[in-house]
Design a protein around this motif. Structure first.
Motif, PDB file in Angstrom:
ATOM      1  N   VAL A  30     -21.250  33.276 -73.745  1.00 20.33           N
ATOM      2  CA  VAL A  30     -20.103  32.717 -73.036  1.00 20.33           C
ATOM      3  C   VAL A  30     -18.802  33.081 -73.752  1.00 20.33           C
ATOM      4  O   VAL A  30     -17.816  33.506 -73.126  1.00 20.33           O
ATOM      5  CB  VAL A  30     -20.245  31.190 -72.907  1.00 20.33           C
ATOM      6  N   VAL A  31     -18.772  32.936 -75.071  1.00 20.23           N
ATOM      7  CA  VAL A  31     -17.553  33.238 -75.822  1.00 20.23           C
ATOM      8  C   VAL A  31     -17.229  34.730 -75.765  1.00 20.23           C
ATOM      9  O   VAL A  31     -16.065  35.124 -75.602  1.00 20.23           O
ATOM     10  CB  VAL A  31     -17.705  32.767 -77.286  1.00 20.23           C
ATOM     11  N   THR A  32     -18.245  35.571 -75.894  1.00 19.02           N
ATOM     12  CA  THR A  32     -18.017  37.017 -75.810  1.00 19.02           C
ATOM     13  C   THR A  32     -17.483  37.404 -74.441  1.00 19.02           C
ATOM     14  O   THR A  32     -16.592  38.257 -74.318  1.00 19.02           O
ATOM     15  CB  THR A  32     -19.334  37.771 -76.089  1.00 19.02           C
ATOM     16  N   THR A  33     -18.006  36.782 -73.395  1.00 18.17           N
ATOM     17  CA  THR A  33     -17.509  37.039 -72.047  1.00 18.17           C
ATOM     18  C   THR A  33     -16.034  36.683 -71.942  1.00 18.17           C
ATOM     19  O   THR A  33     -15.235  37.436 -71.368  1.00 18.17           O
ATOM     20  CB  THR A  33     -18.314  36.217 -71.024  1.00 18.17           C
ATOM     21  N   GLY A 307     -20.139  34.588 -81.207  1.00 16.23           N
ATOM     22  CA  GLY A 307     -19.502  35.109 -80.002  1.00 16.23           C
ATOM     23  C   GLY A 307     -18.120  35.668 -80.272  1.00 16.23           C
ATOM     24  O   GLY A 307     -17.739  36.716 -79.732  1.00 16.23           O
ATOM     25  N   THR A 308     -17.345  34.972 -81.105  1.00 12.38           N
ATOM     26  CA  THR A 308     -16.014  35.470 -81.448  1.00 12.38           C
ATOM     27  C   THR A 308     -16.106  36.801 -82.182  1.00 12.38           C
ATOM     28  O   THR A 308     -15.387  37.756 -81.863  1.00 12.38           O
ATOM     29  CB  THR A 308     -15.282  34.440 -82.329  1.00 12.38           C
ATOM     30  N   ALA A 309     -16.991  36.874 -83.162  1.00 10.19           N
ATOM     31  CA  ALA A 309     -17.162  38.125 -83.906  1.00 10.19           C
ATOM     32  C   ALA A 309     -17.630  39.249 -82.993  1.00 10.19           C
ATOM     33  O   ALA A 309     -17.135  40.389 -83.077  1.00 10.19           O
ATOM     34  CB  ALA A 309     -18.155  37.914 -85.048  1.00 10.19           C
ATOM     35  N   ALA A 310     -18.579  38.945 -82.097  1.00 12.46           N
ATOM     36  CA  ALA A 310     -19.089  39.972 -81.187  1.00 12.46           C
ATOM     37  C   ALA A 310     -18.000  40.451 -80.230  1.00 12.46           C
ATOM     38  O   ALA A 310     -17.865  41.652 -79.975  1.00 12.46           O
ATOM     39  CB  ALA A 310     -20.278  39.430 -80.395  1.00 12.46           C
ATOM     40  N   GLY A 311     -17.202  39.521 -79.694  1.00 18.69           N
ATOM     41  CA  GLY A 311     -16.125  39.900 -78.783  1.00 18.69           C
ATOM     42  C   GLY A 311     -15.097  40.792 -79.452  1.00 18.69           C
ATOM     43  O   GLY A 311     -14.702  41.837 -78.907  1.00 18.69           O
ATOM     44  N   LEU A 312     -14.659  40.413 -80.650  1.00 20.92           N
ATOM     45  CA  LEU A 312     -13.681  41.230 -81.375  1.00 20.92           C
ATOM     46  C   LEU A 312     -14.262  42.600 -81.728  1.00 20.92           C
ATOM     47  O   LEU A 312     -13.571  43.623 -81.626  1.00 20.92           O
ATOM     48  CB  LEU A 312     -13.242  40.496 -82.647  1.00 20.92           C
ATOM     49  N   ALA A 313     -15.534  42.609 -82.132  1.00 26.99           N
ATOM     50  CA  ALA A 313     -16.158  43.875 -82.512  1.00 26.99           C
ATOM     51  C   ALA A 313     -16.299  44.808 -81.314  1.00 26.99           C
ATOM     52  O   ALA A 313     -16.025  46.011 -81.414  1.00 26.99           O
ATOM     53  CB  ALA A 313     -17.526  43.609 -83.144  1.00 26.99           C
ATOM     54  N   ILE A 314     -16.728  44.271 -80.169  1.00 24.16           N
ATOM     55  CA  ILE A 314     -16.907  45.110 -78.981  1.00 24.16           C
ATOM     56  C   ILE A 314     -15.577  45.701 -78.528  1.00 24.16           C
ATOM     57  O   ILE A 314     -15.478  46.890 -78.208  1.00 24.16           O
ATOM     58  CB  ILE A 314     -17.560  44.291 -77.851  1.00 24.16           C
TER      59      ILE A 314
END
Length: 807
Positions: A30-33, A307-314
């Motif tokens: 959800v956070v990554t989205t 999720g925050t780390a994954a979103g920033l990384a993507i």
């Protein structure tokens, strides 16, 4: 009870890992989205206002000649400070030293005064007048251009020579070009200009007088309107992604519920002892729900960070690997964080609610009684079966209704209802299927096979719960894979009808020379070339146009069936580009050197800017046809941009016009690939969670049956046979869930094709991607086998004496 809760969490930490991991993945998704959608929104909207920052109003609903009239009006009204900036572009060949530059063909205007000059200067200077140009920095890098280079823009008598005086970067993704010139150099191509809008500074009287039909809007209001449209588009994508996040969380609920069910079933004796020493049922309930709350809080906090780390990384990876994607900055609002955290905690509490009620309702004296699962002879069993049958029948009825009404909403409701019925009937359906499959396995594997089948069906409710999460994942994956394959088949058929030819070259006046065929064959990406005979003819009100005779061997060059360009002897096919929106009578007279044929008109597209008649009709019109067009078939792996540039260069040298649908076909295929990859990737998360659930359930089940395994070992079962039994049990669960999910998913895909695709493409086929479906079955079976490897090894290492001493 606080001491009991802490001790329980310490004692059963390993057993909670899989449940916590499911929540972490769901919350992180959800956070990554949210991060990805915010970056997409920021990237799309941050440059919307740049072209209009100095404007007072924006004019839209314009064509090239309207833009020319408005620029002229601004120049005449210049004493009052009026200025116009045309935001649009023309696709023109750009040459350096006589060579057409690949990927540099969009030419736009840049003003000579700074009021409405919106590109950002990177190097050099802006044009001071005619004969000067600036080039987009990305296009300059692609074509190895620099300040001082001489370019030729356009072709024929209208070709214009300009000198590159600077490099620029566009802050807007909506309005950008490769080369920017002054209006004096762009004006000759006004009729070929695509006008997105026109920014106007100064009084509006001259604007409305010059083009009364233009839609005039305040610049700030226009920017807000465009931004809102973009945001709505991005929000639709976010909603689609969150739909799959919801699926992942739903599967997480099943996984966590299974975990708690088995965990609390194992701890019935603990709960019974607590009840015996004075703990009330409410205290026990409070303690186990407190465990679930702690688990939910810890897992949700971990999911927020992940999720925050994954979103920033993507976003960082996409920006570095794909600069043209131009994502903005990723950010997650506090509301998203709060929603994701609350969702994770609530999911955990809901998943733990029923198991705690069921276990604590057992009296201390009945704590050692095993769960017999669902029994249709009891009131609860009959109610569950009745609800399952009703949901299954009702859902099937809604699915049938969705096919007849082509309603996606009814289809979704019907599919959800029918699948809920399958889940309710799971304790009856799944063990029956496992028993049927297990009997066949028993003939091959003997005693381990019989024991595995018996273990798998001994607790029907647990067996159904174990397979439910994988059943959901496989059903969704199968439905999507089959649906996307069917949609791709339908789209391919539509593309074959709309763009039967990859590329065309049509003569502008006289026929094409003999060397044209060799010149086109030499272009990279060309597979085959067909010379098409034709003649210049007067076609009704359209005037002099190229009329082609359909060649007999057209099937060798077209995509799809060769009949796609069929034309009757009394027909003439007119392309939409040739008609250009004009009214065309049902019949037209086609005249060549005094010979006239009256033909019935049919509109279509895909063969270039020409008319098409049958070979016999062309023979009736002329005795000396000439090569009037070349039809090209491209290599399947050809680069669409390079092919178009190469053909444009050849066409310019021959005085012909190039066209075709290869680029459009490639773009559509790319979009389908992106959508398929994204959807399968999102569904993959749900499947991963499901497989984690199977691993967790099997692991806990093995631990629960330690005494049973020891007894089997004492009775003569070898370590190898024990591992085989546990592995076969896992494979049985996985294969049955996968096959059942594949059948259900394929059925849902068929309904989806009938309800959604055939409303647009009536002949859309149901395409079964057999290779992909086989991979799904094999991966699921392998995953089930891997899920039991560690528990099986652990169980096999325990000696019979030590196992019988287990509590």
């Amino acid at each position: 009870m606080r001491t009991v809760v802490l001790a329980s969490l310490r004692t059963h930490t390993r057993r909670y890992v899989a449940a916590a991991l499911a929540v972490v993945i769901g919350v992180a998704f959800v956070v990554t989205t949210a991060a990805l959608s915010s970056a997409t929104r920021d990237g799309l909207t941050r440059g919307v206002s740049a072209p209009y920052d100095g404007a007072d109003v924006v004019a839209t609903d314009l064509v090239g000649r309207d833009a020319a009239a408005l620029v002229a009006a601004a120049e005449e009204d210049g004493a009052e400070g009026a200025e116009a900036s045309v935001l649009g572009w023309a696709s023109l060949p750009v040459r350096r030293d006589g060579r057409t530059l690949d990927g540099v063909d969009e030419v736009a205007q840049v003003t000579t005064t700074p009021t409405l000059r919106w590109p950002e200067l990177v190097d050099g200077a802006f044009p001071a007048g005619a004969g000067e140009a600036v080039v987009d920095a990305g296009a300059a890098e692609r074509a190895d251009l620099g300040v001082g280079d001489e370019l030729s823009i356009g072709q024929g008598d209208r070709a214009t020579d300009v000198r590159v005086v600077g490099l620029v970067d566009s802050p807007s993704q909506l309005v950008r070009a490769d080369v920017y010139v002054t209006w004096a150099d762009l004006a000759p191509y006004a009729d070929e200009l695509y006008v997105d809008s026109l920014a106007w500074a100064g009084g509006t009287d001259a604007l409305t007088d010059a083009v009364p039909h233009a839609t005039v809007q305040d610049a700030r209001g226009y920017v807000e309107e465009v931004t809102a449209e973009i945001n709505r588009g991005v929000d639709v994508v976010a909603i689609l992604l969150l739909l799959f996040a919801s699926i992942a969380l739903f599967v997480s609920v099943l996984v966590i519920s299974n975990t708690f069910s088995i965990l609390f079933a194992q701890r019935q004796r603990d709960f019974a002892l607590l009840r015996c020493v004075g703990a009330t049922r409410r205290q026990v309930l409070r303690s186990v729900r407190l465990e679930a709350l702690v688990l939910g809080l810890v897992a949700s906090a971990t999911g927020l960070a992940a999720g925050t780390a994954a979103g920033l990384a993507i976003v960082a990876v996409v920006d570095s690997r794909f600069p043209t994607a131009d994502l903005g900055s990723a950010s997650v609002s506090p509301g998203w964080y709060a929603g994701a955290a609350v969702t994770g905690v609530v999911v955990t509490l809901v998943a733990a609610w029923l198991p705690t009620r069921r276990v604590t309702a057992v009296s201390p004296l009945a704590a050692l009684r095993p769960d017999t699962g669902i029994d249709a002879r009891t009131a609860a069993g009959r109610t569950r079966v009745a609800l399952g049958v009703a949901a299954l029948v009702g859902g099937a009825g809604l699915l049938a209704l969705s096919v007849s009404t082509t309603s996606p909403l009814v289809m979704v409701v019907g599919g959800t209802t029918a699948f809920s019925g399958v889940l309710l009937l799971g304790p009856l359906l799944v063990p029956a299927l496992i028993g049927f499959t297990g009997r066949a396995a028993s003939r091959v594997l003997g005693t381990p096979g019989r024991l595995a089948t018996g273990n798998a069906v001994r607790h029907p409710r647990r067996t159904a719960a174990t397979t439910a999460s994988l059943l959901i994942g496989v059903t969704l994956t199968t439905a999507v894979l089959t649906g996307m394959a069917s949609a791709r088949g339908a789209v391919d058929d539509e593309m074959d009808a709309s763009h039967p030819l990859d590329a065309t070259l049509t003569a502008g006046g006289a026929g094409l020379p003999d060397r044209a065929v060799d010149a086109v064959r030499a272009v990279d990406g060309v597979d085959d070339v067909l010379a098409v005979p034709g003649v210049r003819a007067d076609v009704g009100a359209l005037g002099a146009v190229a009329v082609l005779g359909r060649p007999a061997d057209v099937a060798a060059i077209t995509r799809g069936p060769g009949t796609v360009l069929e034309v009757g002897d009394d027909e003439i096919l007119l392309s939409y580009d040739l008609v250009s929106g004009r009214e065309v009578p049902n019949r037209v007279e086609v005249t060549v050197d005094g010979r006239t044929e009256r033909l019935r008109t049919v509109l279509g597209e895909g063969w270039g800017s020409a008319a098409l008649v049958s070979a016999s009709t062309l023979a009736a019109l002329t005795d000396t046809p000439m090569t009037t067009a070349l039809w090209v078939r491209a290599d399947d792996g050809a680069d669409a941009g390079a092919l178009a540039d190469g053909l444009d260069a050849v066409a310019a040298g021959l005085g012909a016009s190039a066209g075709g649908g290869f680029a459009e076909r490639g773009y559509v295929d790319l979009q389908l690939d992106v959508v398929t990859g994204a959807v399968v990737g999102l569904l993959g998360i749900a499947v991963v969670i499901a497989l984690i659930g199977i691993a967790n359930t099997l692991g806990l089940s093995v631990l629960e049956r330690g005494r049973e395994h020891a007894l089997l070992r004492a009775l003569g079962l070898t370590r190898r046979q024990l591992r085989t039994m546990l592995g076969l049990e896992a494979v049985l669960l996985s294969v049955v869930a996968t096959v059942l999910g594949t059948v259900i998913g394929t059925s849902f895909a068929w309904v989806g094709v009938q309800a959604m695709v055939r409303s647009v493409v009536p002949e859309a086929p149901l395409v079964l991607p057999l290779g992909q479906l086989a991979v799904v079955v094999l991966v699921s079976a392998a995953a089930g086998l891997l899920a039991c490897v560690l528990p099986a090894r652990r169980a096999a290492r325990v000696s019979p004496a030590a196992g019988l001493a287990l509590d």
